[in-house]
Design an enzyme around this catalytic site. Structure first.
Site, PDB file in Angstrom:
ATOM      1  N   TYR A  15       0.847  -1.189   0.000  1.00 31.42           N
ATOM      2  CA  TYR A  15       0.000   0.000   0.000  1.00 31.42           C
ATOM      3  C   TYR A  15       0.890   1.248   0.000  1.00 31.42           C
ATOM      4  O   TYR A  15       1.448   1.635   1.020  1.00 31.42           O
ATOM      5  CB  TYR A  15      -0.923   0.022   1.209  1.00 31.42           C
ATOM      6  CG  TYR A  15      -1.866  -1.153   1.322  1.00 31.42           C
ATOM      7  CD1 TYR A  15      -2.167  -1.949   0.217  1.00 31.42           C
ATOM      8  CD2 TYR A  15      -2.463  -1.479   2.533  1.00 31.42           C
ATOM      9  CE1 TYR A  15      -3.025  -3.031   0.323  1.00 31.42           C
ATOM     10  CE2 TYR A  15      -3.332  -2.560   2.642  1.00 31.42           C
ATOM     11  CZ  TYR A  15      -3.606  -3.330   1.547  1.00 31.42           C
ATOM     12  OH  TYR A  15      -4.452  -4.411   1.664  1.00 31.42           O
ATOM     13  N   SER A  63     -13.101  -5.472   1.777  1.00 32.21           N
ATOM     14  CA  SER A  63     -14.129  -4.901   0.889  1.00 32.21           C
ATOM     15  C   SER A  63     -15.531  -5.370   1.269  1.00 32.21           C
ATOM     16  O   SER A  63     -16.314  -5.772   0.403  1.00 32.21           O
ATOM     17  CB  SER A  63     -13.828  -5.227  -0.575  1.00 32.21           C
ATOM     18  OG  SER A  63     -12.628  -4.630  -0.985  1.00 32.21           O
ATOM     19  N   PRO A  64     -15.893  -5.327   2.565  1.00 31.10           N
ATOM     20  CA  PRO A  64     -17.218  -5.805   2.978  1.00 31.10           C
ATOM     21  C   PRO A  64     -18.349  -4.916   2.475  1.00 31.10           C
ATOM     22  O   PRO A  64     -19.503  -5.329   2.483  1.00 31.10           O
ATOM     23  CB  PRO A  64     -17.139  -5.788   4.508  1.00 31.10           C
ATOM     24  CG  PRO A  64     -16.154  -4.691   4.807  1.00 31.10           C
ATOM     25  CD  PRO A  64     -15.119  -4.797   3.710  1.00 31.10           C
ATOM     26  N   LEU A  65     -17.999  -3.700   2.050  1.00 30.65           N
ATOM     27  CA  LEU A  65     -18.992  -2.772   1.493  1.00 30.65           C
ATOM     28  C   LEU A  65     -18.937  -2.756  -0.035  1.00 30.65           C
ATOM     29  O   LEU A  65     -19.429  -1.816  -0.674  1.00 30.65           O
ATOM     30  CB  LEU A  65     -18.762  -1.361   2.039  1.00 30.65           C
ATOM     31  CG  LEU A  65     -19.111  -1.185   3.527  1.00 30.65           C
ATOM     32  CD1 LEU A  65     -18.542   0.110   4.068  1.00 30.65           C
ATOM     33  CD2 LEU A  65     -20.621  -1.240   3.728  1.00 30.65           C
ATOM     34  N   GLY A  66     -18.338  -3.796  -0.620  1.00 29.38           N
ATOM     35  CA  GLY A  66     -18.247  -3.845  -2.081  1.00 29.38           C
ATOM     36  C   GLY A  66     -17.484  -2.642  -2.634  1.00 29.38           C
ATOM     37  O   GLY A  66     -17.892  -2.041  -3.623  1.00 29.38           O
ATOM     38  N   ARG A  67     -16.354  -2.332  -1.983  1.00 23.61           N
ATOM     39  CA  ARG A  67     -15.525  -1.172  -2.363  1.00 23.61           C
ATOM     40  C   ARG A  67     -16.341   0.128  -2.383  1.00 23.61           C
ATOM     41  O   ARG A  67     -16.180   0.978  -3.245  1.00 23.61           O
ATOM     42  CB  ARG A  67     -14.848  -1.420  -3.710  1.00 23.61           C
ATOM     43  CG  ARG A  67     -13.871  -2.590  -3.643  1.00 23.61           C
ATOM     44  CD  ARG A  67     -13.059  -2.750  -4.905  1.00 23.61           C
ATOM     45  NE  ARG A  67     -11.972  -3.699  -4.649  1.00 23.61           N
ATOM     46  CZ  ARG A  67     -12.099  -5.019  -4.698  1.00 23.61           C
ATOM     47  NH1 ARG A  67     -13.258  -5.553  -4.997  1.00 23.61           N
ATOM     48  NH2 ARG A  67     -11.075  -5.810  -4.446  1.00 23.61           N
ATOM     49  N   PHE A 121     -19.568   0.405  -2.753  1.00 23.08           N
ATOM     50  CA  PHE A 121     -20.817   0.317  -3.510  1.00 23.08           C
ATOM     51  C   PHE A 121     -22.043   0.334  -2.591  1.00 23.08           C
ATOM     52  O   PHE A 121     -23.013   1.060  -2.828  1.00 23.08           O
ATOM     53  CB  PHE A 121     -20.816  -0.949  -4.367  1.00 23.08           C
ATOM     54  CG  PHE A 121     -22.103  -1.214  -5.092  1.00 23.08           C
ATOM     55  CD1 PHE A 121     -22.376  -0.577  -6.294  1.00 23.08           C
ATOM     56  CD2 PHE A 121     -23.049  -2.094  -4.581  1.00 23.08           C
ATOM     57  CE1 PHE A 121     -23.573  -0.810  -6.975  1.00 23.08           C
ATOM     58  CE2 PHE A 121     -24.244  -2.341  -5.253  1.00 23.08           C
ATOM     59  CZ  PHE A 121     -24.499  -1.693  -6.449  1.00 23.08           C
ATOM     60  N   PHE A 122     -21.998  -0.461  -1.516  1.00 20.69           N
ATOM     61  CA  PHE A 122     -23.172  -0.585  -0.656  1.00 20.69           C
ATOM     62  C   PHE A 122     -23.336   0.589   0.308  1.00 20.69           C
ATOM     63  O   PHE A 122     -24.337   0.666   1.016  1.00 20.69           O
ATOM     64  CB  PHE A 122     -23.137  -1.920   0.105  1.00 20.69           C
ATOM     65  CG  PHE A 122     -23.335  -3.097  -0.799  1.00 20.69           C
ATOM     66  CD1 PHE A 122     -24.528  -3.288  -1.466  1.00 20.69           C
ATOM     67  CD2 PHE A 122     -22.317  -4.015  -1.005  1.00 20.69           C
ATOM     68  CE1 PHE A 122     -24.716  -4.372  -2.329  1.00 20.69           C
ATOM     69  CE2 PHE A 122     -22.489  -5.098  -1.857  1.00 20.69           C
ATOM     70  CZ  PHE A 122     -23.695  -5.279  -2.519  1.00 20.69           C
ATOM     71  N   SER A 123     -22.351   1.471   0.330  1.00 19.95           N
ATOM     72  CA  SER A 123     -22.538   2.703   1.105  1.00 19.95           C
ATOM     73  C   SER A 123     -22.882   3.871   0.189  1.00 19.95           C
ATOM     74  O   SER A 123     -22.874   5.029   0.598  1.00 19.95           O
ATOM     75  CB  SER A 123     -21.296   3.014   1.953  1.00 19.95           C
ATOM     76  OG  SER A 123     -20.130   3.005   1.167  1.00 19.95           O
TER      77      SER A 123
END
Length: 339
Positions: free
Chosen positions: A60, A205-209, A211-213
């Site tokens: 990173y 990536s539990p938020l779909g990178r 997407f889901f937020s």
């Protein structure tokens, strides 16, 4: 201030916060690096809330995120659990993977120096090297544990077969995998294998990178790799956003945000999610997901709202280094560490 509870990660005696903090986006891949002072303040706020698990990697930046995390934990080392990773190398402008013993050791020494610590709590092989048997890589990681430089060993994006081979050399404490409402193929083989062997699951990536937020393709800045991500390309995104819209409605019924619902689903599945953020508001929203209780009927409703077979686009533009398409060679193929 709400305090994040502790949970066991795997069966090796390692206890971590029920939600961690992914630090990657503070320094890399999601646009320009954010100011150190702001990110250090955010990490401190996460720790004040009870988040102990901080996730980084030597790739990173490269290296800059470990330096940032190292600065942030000055004076609070005993309150956090450092998780970092090795294996990715950038040579001649191309991303490769190395798992030979010399690289394992050199990478660990580099991470210890950048983080400015004597010991890494959880050290992952970031990707499996398809040129080096995993027994050889994990054998060197085992030596690092014996020397006190690493406490626990993890793998990331490893297949069930490779997890079993690695675990036979030294107990694997955690496997880090992409796991979310739109990335559920790991439920077929990887998660059952980990449950059988007593290995914890860390969901990246539990938020779909994002997407889901509610992250929209029009919001991506220069340098944000999602601009070219298959699921966020214009045509695919137009198809996929209907899943987000369904989560918005379900969230309204639960009086929470769609992102909180997506995180609550992952956490109800027994994984420790490590959502990344650079904003205090998002951090507090993510932590709030731990208070959401889901019934079996609600879990099914969430899964029905995001039927994975209908999601458009792969989860990476290049899937070659994921567990589905990359595996360790057999041990009897190893002829030495010269690659």
């Amino acid at each position: 201030m709400a305090t994040v509870p502790k949970v066991p990660l795997g069966s090796q005696g390692f206890h971590v916060s029920a939600q961690g903090l992914g630090c990657m986006g503070m320094s890399a891949f999601y646009g320009p690096p954010k100011p150190d002072e702001e990110m250090i303040a955010l990490i401190h706020k996460a720790v004040q809330h009870g988040i102990t698990l901080l996730d980084t990697s030597d790739v990173y930046g490269p290296h800059t995120n470990e330096l940032l995390v190292g600065k942030a934990i000055k004076g609070i080392r005993e309150k956090v659990q450092l998780c970092t990773k090795f294996a990715f190398v950038i040579e001649e402008g191309k991303m490769g993977v190395k798992g030979d013993p010399e690289h394992v050791r050199a990478a660990c020494e580099g991470s210890l120096k950048r983080l400015d610590v004597d010991c890494i709590d959880l050290y992952y092989q970031h990707r499996v090297d398809n040129k080096v048997p995993i027994e050889i890589t994990v054998g060197e990681m085992k030596k690092l544990v014996e020397e006190g430089k690493v406490k626990y060993i993890g793998l990331s994006e490893a297949s069930a077969a490779d997890i079993r081979r690695a675990h036979a050399i030294h107990p694997i404490t955690a496997v880090q995998i992409e796991y979310s409402l739109w990335a559920r193929d790991v439920e077929e083989d990887i998660i059952p294998t980990c449950q059988e062997l007593g290995i914890g699951i860390i969901a990246y990536s539990p938020l779909g990178r994002g997407f889901f937020s509610g992250k929209n393709i029009t919001e991506f800045t220069e340098g944000d790799f999602r601009k070219n991500h298959p699921r966020f390309t214009s045509e695919n995104f137009q198809q996929n956003k209907k899943f987000y819209e369904k989560l918005v409605k379900l969230g309204q019924e639960k009086n929470c945000t769609p992102g909180q619902l997506a995180l609550a689903w992952v956490q109800h599945k027994g994984a420790v999610a490590i959502p990344g953020t650079t904003k205090l508001k998002n951090l507090e929203e993510n932590i709030g997901s731990l208070n959401i209780k889901l019934t079996p009927e609600e879990i099914k409703a969430l899964e029905d709202a995001v039927p994975v077979q209908e999601v458009k686009g792969e989860r990476y533009a290049d899937m070659s280094k994921t567990w589905r398409f990359n595996s360790s060679p057999p041990l009897d193929s190893w002829t030495g560490s010269k690659q």
